[in-house]
Design a protein around this motif. Sequence first.
Motif, PDB file in Angstrom:
ATOM      1  N   GLY A 161      20.152 -25.204  98.842  1.00  0.00           N
ATOM      2  CA  GLY A 161      18.970 -25.261  99.701  1.00  0.00           C
ATOM      3  C   GLY A 161      19.320 -25.370 101.178  1.00  0.00           C
ATOM      4  O   GLY A 161      18.711 -24.726 102.025  1.00  0.00           O
ATOM      5  N   GLY A 162      20.316 -26.203 101.479  1.00  0.00           N
ATOM      6  CA  GLY A 162      20.693 -26.448 102.879  1.00  0.00           C
ATOM      7  C   GLY A 162      21.263 -25.240 103.589  1.00  0.00           C
ATOM      8  O   GLY A 162      21.362 -25.234 104.816  1.00  0.00           O
ATOM      9  N   THR A 163      21.644 -24.210 102.836  1.00  0.00           N
ATOM     10  CA  THR A 163      22.209 -23.010 103.475  1.00  0.00           C
ATOM     11  C   THR A 163      21.149 -21.927 103.688  1.00  0.00           C
ATOM     12  O   THR A 163      21.444 -20.857 104.209  1.00  0.00           O
ATOM     13  N   LEU A 164      19.907 -22.197 103.302  1.00  0.00           N
ATOM     14  CA  LEU A 164      18.830 -21.217 103.521  1.00  0.00           C
ATOM     15  C   LEU A 164      18.403 -21.230 104.986  1.00  0.00           C
ATOM     16  O   LEU A 164      18.574 -22.244 105.680  1.00  0.00           O
ATOM     17  N   SER A 165      17.796 -20.135 105.446  1.00  0.00           N
ATOM     18  CA  SER A 165      17.229 -20.103 106.802  1.00  0.00           C
ATOM     19  C   SER A 165      16.008 -21.029 106.844  1.00  0.00           C
ATOM     20  O   SER A 165      15.487 -21.432 105.793  1.00  0.00           O
ATOM     21  N   GLY A 166      15.547 -21.317 108.068  1.00  0.00           N
ATOM     22  CA  GLY A 166      14.377 -22.200 108.219  1.00  0.00           C
ATOM     23  C   GLY A 166      13.170 -21.679 107.462  1.00  0.00           C
ATOM     24  O   GLY A 166      12.468 -22.427 106.775  1.00  0.00           O
ATOM     25  N   GLY A 167      12.918 -20.373 107.571  1.00  0.00           N
ATOM     26  CA  GLY A 167      11.769 -19.772 106.890  1.00  0.00           C
ATOM     27  C   GLY A 167      11.911 -19.871 105.376  1.00  0.00           C
ATOM     28  O   GLY A 167      10.952 -20.174 104.668  1.00  0.00           O
ATOM     29  N   GLU A 168      13.138 -19.607 104.901  1.00  0.00           N
ATOM     30  CA  GLU A 168      13.366 -19.674 103.447  1.00  0.00           C
ATOM     31  C   GLU A 168      13.217 -21.114 102.948  1.00  0.00           C
ATOM     32  O   GLU A 168      12.701 -21.352 101.851  1.00  0.00           O
ATOM     33  N   GLN A 169      13.653 -22.066 103.767  1.00  0.00           N
ATOM     34  CA  GLN A 169      13.497 -23.482 103.370  1.00  0.00           C
ATOM     35  C   GLN A 169      12.020 -23.854 103.279  1.00  0.00           C
ATOM     36  O   GLN A 169      11.605 -24.607 102.400  1.00  0.00           O
ATOM     37  N   GLN A 170      11.217 -23.305 104.215  1.00  0.00           N
ATOM     38  CA  GLN A 170       9.774 -23.575 104.156  1.00  0.00           C
ATOM     39  C   GLN A 170       9.176 -22.969 102.886  1.00  0.00           C
ATOM     40  O   GLN A 170       8.342 -23.584 102.209  1.00  0.00           O
ATOM     41  N   MET A 171       9.631 -21.764 102.559  1.00  0.00           N
ATOM     42  CA  MET A 171       9.154 -21.117 101.330  1.00  0.00           C
ATOM     43  C   MET A 171       9.547 -21.960 100.113  1.00  0.00           C
ATOM     44  O   MET A 171       8.755 -22.134  99.183  1.00  0.00           O
TER      45      MET A 171
END
Length: 235
Positions: free
Chosen positions: A132-142
């Motif tokens: 999870g921590g390696t996702l982009s900001g947008g992907e983390q929001q998703m």
Amino acid sequence: MLELKNIDTYYGNIQALRDVNITIKEGEIITLIGANGAGKSTTLMTICGVVPPRRGEVLFGGKSIGGLSADKVVRMGICQVPEGRLIFPDLTVQENLDMGAFLRSDKAGISRDQDQVFGLFPILLERRKQLGGTLSGGEQQMLAISRALMARPKLLLLDEPSLGLAPLIIRQIFDIIKQINRESNTTIFLVEQNANQALKVAHRGYVMENGRITLEDACDKLLANDAVKKAYLGL
Ligand code: ATP
């Protein structure tokens, strides 16, 4: 579905909410807009039982939930996506989703909801094994929204989902919020500083200033309101 009645909430001696009244009907998207520090997050924390109100009532489906602990509130069908997303950075996308379904035991339902989540956010299917921590900001929001959906909430509370995201991603997130509301009939309470976008997706809106609700109306009326235009839409 949810009613806040005459809510006063404090942090120690500091009063953060003053006589707040908000009503959310089943199937609605309701937005709460306001500046930094207005009391928007505190409103969500009051609903969730994290910061209980000192005065007033929180009613969910007509029952008082004011004194309930946060886990009981989740069990009743209220799920929050907190500001700053707060996914589990050291767990994979799949494990984060599994955590969202932690309180459920209906395997078939969980699997159906997971398929639905991957339908809404195909990128998460591609990134299923990624931390999870390696996702982009947008992907983390998703992922944060998806994890909340895995709890199958009746009422989804979203705290500034647009914070820190690029305009294109923000539009995508708001489109999905509308889709979630339409397709799964999930009631949504959307707290936002991005008043322009929030008032475009929601049905009704509340404006909060210094812990008080100062305006309440249909979103098209708020978008046309001179005070709202000046203070929140930069027009
Ligand atoms: P933002 O958009 O910046 O998150 P907000 O509208 O969500 O702002 P809140 O975070 O609810 O506002 O804060 C409302 C008020 O309560 C602010 O004056 C804030 O300083 C205060 N406050 C928030 N959390 C705490 C806390 N844990 N202890 C003391 N005061 C707090």
